[in-house]
Design a protein around this motif. Structure first.
Motif, PDB file in Angstrom:
ATOM      1  N   GLN A  42       0.817  -1.212   0.000  1.00  0.00           N
ATOM      2  CA  GLN A  42       0.000   0.000   0.000  1.00  0.00           C
ATOM      3  C   GLN A  42       0.853   1.266   0.000  1.00  0.00           C
ATOM      4  O   GLN A  42       0.429   2.295  -0.507  1.00  0.00           O
ATOM      5  CB  GLN A  42      -0.918   0.028   1.230  1.00  0.00           C
ATOM      6  N   ASN A  43       2.051   1.189   0.564  1.00  0.00           N
ATOM      7  CA  ASN A  43       2.906   2.362   0.698  1.00  0.00           C
ATOM      8  C   ASN A  43       4.068   2.377  -0.282  1.00  0.00           C
ATOM      9  O   ASN A  43       5.060   3.079  -0.064  1.00  0.00           O
ATOM     10  CB  ASN A  43       3.433   2.457   2.142  1.00  0.00           C
ATOM     11  N   SER A  44       3.958   1.605  -1.343  1.00  0.00           N
ATOM     12  CA  SER A  44       4.993   1.597  -2.373  1.00  0.00           C
ATOM     13  C   SER A  44       4.328   1.305  -3.713  1.00  0.00           C
ATOM     14  O   SER A  44       3.135   1.074  -3.784  1.00  0.00           O
ATOM     15  CB  SER A  44       6.050   0.532  -2.068  1.00  0.00           C
ATOM     16  N   CYS A  45       5.117   1.302  -4.749  1.00  0.00           N
ATOM     17  CA  CYS A  45       4.578   0.972  -6.069  1.00  0.00           C
ATOM     18  C   CYS A  45       4.937  -0.461  -6.453  1.00  0.00           C
ATOM     19  O   CYS A  45       4.981  -0.806  -7.620  1.00  0.00           O
ATOM     20  CB  CYS A  45       5.088   1.965  -7.107  1.00  0.00           C
ATOM     21  N   ILE A  46       5.164  -1.308  -5.434  1.00  0.00           N
ATOM     22  CA  ILE A  46       5.531  -2.701  -5.662  1.00  0.00           C
ATOM     23  C   ILE A  46       4.335  -3.587  -5.335  1.00  0.00           C
ATOM     24  O   ILE A  46       3.674  -3.420  -4.317  1.00  0.00           O
ATOM     25  CB  ILE A  46       6.756  -3.087  -4.802  1.00  0.00           C
ATOM     26  N   ASP A  47       4.081  -4.551  -6.206  1.00  0.00           N
ATOM     27  CA  ASP A  47       2.973  -5.483  -6.036  1.00  0.00           C
ATOM     28  C   ASP A  47       3.211  -6.381  -4.817  1.00  0.00           C
ATOM     29  O   ASP A  47       4.350  -6.751  -4.521  1.00  0.00           O
ATOM     30  CB  ASP A  47       2.853  -6.328  -7.309  1.00  0.00           C
ATOM     31  N   SER A  48       2.137  -6.742  -4.118  1.00  0.00           N
ATOM     32  CA  SER A  48       2.269  -7.560  -2.908  1.00  0.00           C
ATOM     33  C   SER A  48       2.876  -8.935  -3.208  1.00  0.00           C
ATOM     34  O   SER A  48       3.595  -9.484  -2.377  1.00  0.00           O
ATOM     35  CB  SER A  48       0.925  -7.702  -2.208  1.00  0.00           C
ATOM     36  N   ALA A  49       2.610  -9.507  -4.377  1.00  0.00           N
ATOM     37  CA  ALA A  49       3.198 -10.801  -4.733  1.00  0.00           C
ATOM     38  C   ALA A  49       4.716 -10.691  -4.842  1.00  0.00           C
ATOM     39  O   ALA A  49       5.445 -11.598  -4.420  1.00  0.00           O
ATOM     40  CB  ALA A  49       2.608 -11.308  -6.049  1.00  0.00           C
ATOM     41  N   ILE A  51       6.617  -8.458  -3.245  1.00  0.00           N
ATOM     42  CA  ILE A  51       7.139  -8.268  -1.885  1.00  0.00           C
ATOM     43  C   ILE A  51       7.184  -9.603  -1.154  1.00  0.00           C
ATOM     44  O   ILE A  51       8.163  -9.929  -0.480  1.00  0.00           O
ATOM     45  CB  ILE A  51       6.286  -7.239  -1.117  1.00  0.00           C
ATOM     46  N   ASN A  52       6.139 -10.407  -1.306  1.00  0.00           N
ATOM     47  CA  ASN A  52       6.089 -11.719  -0.671  1.00  0.00           C
ATOM     48  C   ASN A  52       7.211 -12.623  -1.180  1.00  0.00           C
ATOM     49  O   ASN A  52       7.851 -13.335  -0.404  1.00  0.00           O
ATOM     50  CB  ASN A  52       4.724 -12.362  -0.907  1.00  0.00           C
ATOM     51  N   THR A  53       7.477 -12.581  -2.476  1.00  0.00           N
ATOM     52  CA  THR A  53       8.545 -13.376  -3.071  1.00  0.00           C
ATOM     53  C   THR A  53       9.904 -12.949  -2.539  1.00  0.00           C
ATOM     54  O   THR A  53      10.751 -13.785  -2.207  1.00  0.00           O
ATOM     55  CB  THR A  53       8.517 -13.244  -4.610  1.00  0.00           C
ATOM     56  N   VAL A  54      10.115 -11.648  -2.442  1.00  0.00           N
ATOM     57  CA  VAL A  54      11.386 -11.132  -1.929  1.00  0.00           C
ATOM     58  C   VAL A  54      11.571 -11.530  -0.466  1.00  0.00           C
ATOM     59  O   VAL A  54      12.666 -11.931  -0.058  1.00  0.00           O
ATOM     60  CB  VAL A  54      11.461  -9.598  -2.102  1.00  0.00           C
ATOM     61  N   MET A  55      10.509 -11.458   0.332  1.00  0.00           N
ATOM     62  CA  MET A  55      10.621 -11.849   1.749  1.00  0.00           C
ATOM     63  C   MET A  55      10.959 -13.332   1.887  1.00  0.00           C
ATOM     64  O   MET A  55      11.764 -13.710   2.749  1.00  0.00           O
ATOM     65  CB  MET A  55       9.335 -11.503   2.503  1.00  0.00           C
ATOM     66  N   SER A  56      10.390 -14.177   1.051  1.00  0.00           N
ATOM     67  CA  SER A  56      10.693 -15.618   1.100  1.00  0.00           C
ATOM     68  C   SER A  56      12.138 -15.881   0.705  1.00  0.00           C
ATOM     69  O   SER A  56      12.837 -16.676   1.346  1.00  0.00           O
ATOM     70  CB  SER A  56       9.763 -16.392   0.173  1.00  0.00           C
TER      71      SER A  56
END
Length: 128
Positions: A42-49, A51-56
């Motif tokens: 919500q606070n960036s222009c990056i898709d949640s999918a 962000i989730n991939t990067v966190m994994s």
């Protein structure tokens, strides 16, 4: 500025056996990875999918470094440091690996993160 709510709890001093009251933080909730991903998206222009991939991927990389004995600096958050706890021996010849009680991972927050939790940046509110 943040707001930290606390309550008072009674604890027994193991030496003097006297009871004293101490502040204990009231936890609002535990924030999970899904909430972090949602808020970051919500606070960036990056898709949640993404962000989730990067966190994994980040978790896998961190695990690989930790199991190989590395400390990891995650700027601007802080450092993850691995430590060993155990009992000592009088000489190096008498020491054995059985004296090692465990391997631990400690987080050392960076200065900005430590300052965010300082008393000058937060108001303290006593819960009823």
């Amino acid at each position: 500025m943040g707001k930290t709510t606390y309550t008072l709890i009674s604890r027994k001093n193991p030496v003097t056996k006297e009871f004293n009251f101490y502040a204990s933080q009231v936890r609002y909730s535990n924030i999970g990875a899904a909430d972090i991903v949602k808020y970051a998206a919500q606070n960036s222009c990056i898709d949640s999918a993404m962000i989730n991939t990067v966190m994994s991927a980040w978790q896998q990389v961190m695990r690989m470094y930790f199991v190989n004995g590395h400390n990891v600096v995650c700027h601007p958050l802080g450092s993850f440091v691995s430590t060993i706890r155990g009992t000592g021996s009088p000489t190096t010849a008498e020491f054995s690996a059985s004296q090692i009680k465990g391997l631990y991972l400690t987080f050392r927050p960076a200065r900005d993160l430590r300052n965010a939790k300082s008393l000058k940046n937060n108001s303290l509110v006593r819960a009823n």
